[in-house]
Design a protein around this motif. Structure first.
Motif, PDB file in Angstrom:
ATOM      1  N   UNK B   1      43.491  40.319  28.724  1.00 56.68           N
ATOM      2  CA  UNK B   1      44.537  40.024  29.701  1.00 56.68           C
ATOM      3  C   UNK B   1      43.911  39.909  31.080  1.00 56.68           C
ATOM      4  N   UNK B   2      44.231  38.822  31.778  1.00 59.24           N
ATOM      5  CA  UNK B   2      43.668  38.581  33.107  1.00 59.24           C
ATOM      6  C   UNK B   2      44.780  38.626  34.148  1.00 59.24           C
ATOM      7  N   UNK B   3      44.588  39.410  35.185  1.00 60.71           N
ATOM      8  CA  UNK B   3      45.551  39.440  36.291  1.00 60.71           C
ATOM      9  C   UNK B   3      44.816  39.029  37.550  1.00 60.71           C
ATOM     10  N   UNK B   4      45.275  37.936  38.158  1.00 60.27           N
ATOM     11  CA  UNK B   4      44.672  37.448  39.400  1.00 60.27           C
ATOM     12  C   UNK B   4      45.736  37.485  40.476  1.00 60.27           C
ATOM     13  N   UNK B   5      45.420  38.042  41.614  1.00 55.68           N
ATOM     14  CA  UNK B   5      46.372  38.011  42.718  1.00 55.68           C
ATOM     15  C   UNK B   5      45.698  37.489  43.974  1.00 55.68           C
ATOM     16  N   UNK B  29      47.944  35.791  24.560  1.00 57.21           N
ATOM     17  CA  UNK B  29      46.843  36.745  24.719  1.00 57.21           C
ATOM     18  C   UNK B  29      47.368  38.163  24.726  1.00 57.21           C
ATOM     19  N   UNK B  37      48.037  48.077  29.778  1.00 60.71           N
ATOM     20  CA  UNK B  37      47.250  49.162  30.358  1.00 60.71           C
ATOM     21  C   UNK B  37      48.095  49.945  31.355  1.00 60.71           C
ATOM     22  N   UNK B  41      45.627  52.350  36.067  1.00 65.37           N
ATOM     23  CA  UNK B  41      44.362  51.633  35.862  1.00 65.37           C
ATOM     24  C   UNK B  41      44.389  50.277  36.534  1.00 65.37           C
ATOM     25  N   UNK B  42      45.500  49.549  36.351  1.00 63.15           N
ATOM     26  CA  UNK B  42      45.605  48.210  36.931  1.00 63.15           C
ATOM     27  C   UNK B  42      45.551  48.291  38.451  1.00 63.15           C
ATOM     28  N   UNK B  44      44.186  50.625  40.295  1.00 63.36           N
ATOM     29  CA  UNK B  44      42.839  50.998  40.730  1.00 63.36           C
ATOM     30  C   UNK B  44      41.897  49.793  40.655  1.00 63.36           C
ATOM     31  N   UNK B  45      42.020  49.010  39.598  1.00 61.82           N
ATOM     32  CA  UNK B  45      41.127  47.862  39.444  1.00 61.82           C
ATOM     33  C   UNK B  45      41.401  46.788  40.488  1.00 61.82           C
ATOM     34  N   UNK B  46      42.690  46.569  40.787  1.00 65.30           N
ATOM     35  CA  UNK B  46      43.031  45.514  41.738  1.00 65.30           C
ATOM     36  C   UNK B  46      42.939  46.002  43.184  1.00 65.30           C
ATOM     37  N   UNK B  47      42.880  47.315  43.358  1.00 68.31           N
ATOM     38  CA  UNK B  47      42.842  47.849  44.716  1.00 68.31           C
ATOM     39  C   UNK B  47      44.189  47.733  45.408  1.00 68.31           C
TER      40      UNK B  47
END
Lengths: 336, 119
Positions: B1-5, B29, B37, B41-42, B44-47
């Protein structure tokens, strides 16, 4: 450096033909000495070197079959499919050397022990087998080492390896890629079945009052279950910080920070041939989280060591990781 | 899974996160019964702020695409699987729009404006 054309020939010669010859010689010698052997021979020795368990003299040819025939054949079954498909790498070389080393150790051990027990009367006195044991190990290690260096070098060659283009991340863009990877359902079912059988055995032993065997078996079961939980399912994540793979139970954790990423690729992994199996594996110069054969994310650090993770959609993960690695190179962080 | 912002976009972050997950669902997907997730977690990963991600998950829950279960987190529903049926339509629409010289962004604006005015 081009890999030699003769890699497969060397593999077959050292990993199959030599062990077969050693097996044939062992069987022949054991057969020749058969009649002079006592019917019952020691099977196990205690720490003082004295025999404490006995069995049939057939244990010599049986052990020969297991150590000199079956084990090398298993290792060759691991290595040959990948090699025949054009893959190359240092682990294949290791598997072949291991097969030959085991065959030497096994043949020296079993035939040497047979030789020692010629003419011994039924019931003893028993000869000391320490010399043969030590000799077998030394011979196995020496021959295995020679077999490794005698073979032509194998540079890592994976026909399906490619480097995708880095994801085009804008300056103001942030991203994260997440996926889970685990051993296939049938693998988990097999492990559960095995654990169930182990549990039944332990319970049975304890119920019949046998604590000396039952308790260690229960402890072993707990250890196996914990190890399986730690090594059969992972969460993989690619983000600004780099790539991270964490076991579903929280530990162990494998990571490469973005600044340490030298290169990224998507590869097709041959679990048995490159890593000698599945789970958390160590290959030559590489650590692998190998849940299955097939497409994997491969990250090479600046020190040359690789982290290989079999996971679906490795393409996207690789493209994103390359983008973050590029970013990390462009903006070196200042330590506080 | 891809998350783009895109932090510089006019679209709020939580909407972008929800949109990214929705796209992954439509592409198959992310599948029904998958567990998303943890929002922590998400984030923290994306800030980004934890509550921003939580809001995105709530949007998806309101749309019936995820179930928030105590102890399990956000679980994808079967409705998410139905989204994949849209992909064929989207692709053919995209092809036709491209033939007319429309960019994907222009098409998206047209779809949004048209549907907003009819609902």
């Amino acid at each position: 450096m081009r890999n030699s054309r003769y890699v497969v020939r060397w593999t077959v010669a050292l990993g199959m033909i030599v062990p077969a010859a050693l097996a044939a010689t062992s069987y022949a010698l054991q057969a020749a000495w058969w009649d002079s052997l006592p019917i019952v021979v020691p099977h196990h020795w205690n720490f003082a070197g004295e025999p404490d368990a006995f069995g049939s003299r057939a244990s010599f040819p049986i052990a020969t079959t297991v150590i000199v025939v079956a084990l090398p054949a298993l290792l060759m079954a691991f290595a040959l499919p990948g090699l025949l498909r054009g893959r190359r790498g240092p682990t294949y070389r290791l598997l072949t050397a291991f097969a030959l080393g085991m065959a030497v150790l096994g043949s020296v051990l079993t035939t040497g022990d047979t030789w020692l027990h010629r003419g011994i009367a039924e019931g003893g006195p028993w000869p000391s087998t320490t010399g043969v044991s030590v000799g077998a190990i030394v011979a196995g290690v020496v021959c295995g080492t020679l077999a490794f260096f005698a073979q032509p070098r194998q540079e890592l060659m994976r026909p399906d390896m490619h480097t995708p283009a880095a994801l085009n991340l804008g300056e103001q863009e942030r991203a994260v890629w997440m996926h889970t990877t685990a051993i296939p359902v049938w693998g988990r079912a097999g492990l559960a079945l095995g654990a169930g059988g182990f549990l039944a055995g332990a319970v049975g032993l304890l119920a019949s009052g046998n604590a000396t065997a039952g308790v260690p078996m229960l402890i072993a079961l707990v250890v196996v279950i914990l190890s399986a939980a730690m090594a059969t399912a992972f969460r993989v994540r690619v983000d600004q910080r780099g790539v991270t793979a964490v076991s579903m139970v929280g530990w162990p954790r494998f990571a490469v920070v973005a600044a340490d990423v030298a290169s990224v690729a998507v590869v097709r992994v041959d679990g048995l041939g490159e890593f000698g199996g599945f789970g958390i594996r160590s290959g030559v110069g590489a650590t692998g989280i190998i849940m299955r054969n097939g497409m994997a994310l491969e990250v090479t650090r600046h020190n040359g060591k690789r982290l290989v993770i079999t996971v679906d959609d490795a393409e996207t993960a690789a493209a994103l990781l390359m983008a973050f690695a590029k970013r990390a190179r462009a903006t070196p962080s200042v330590s506080p | 899974m891809l998350i783009r912002i895109d932090a510089s976009s006019d679209i709020s972050i939580f909407e972008q996160v929800a949109a990214a997950i929705r796209t992954d669902m439509a592409a198959g997907r992310v599948r029904p019964d998958d567990k998303l997730p943890s929002a922590r977690e998400v984030a923290a990963s994306l800030g980004v702020n934890l509550h921003t991600v939580l809001r995105a998950y709530q949007v998806l829950r309101d749309e019936g695409l995820v179930d928030m279960r105590r102890g399990r987190g956000a679980v994808v529903t079967s409705a998410a699987g139905d989204l994949t049926e849209l992909m064929g339509d989207i692709r053919s629409l995209g092809t036709r729009a491209a033939a007319l010289g429309m960019t994907p962004d222009a098409l998206a604006s047209l779809v949004r404006d048209t549907l907003r005015s009819t609902t």
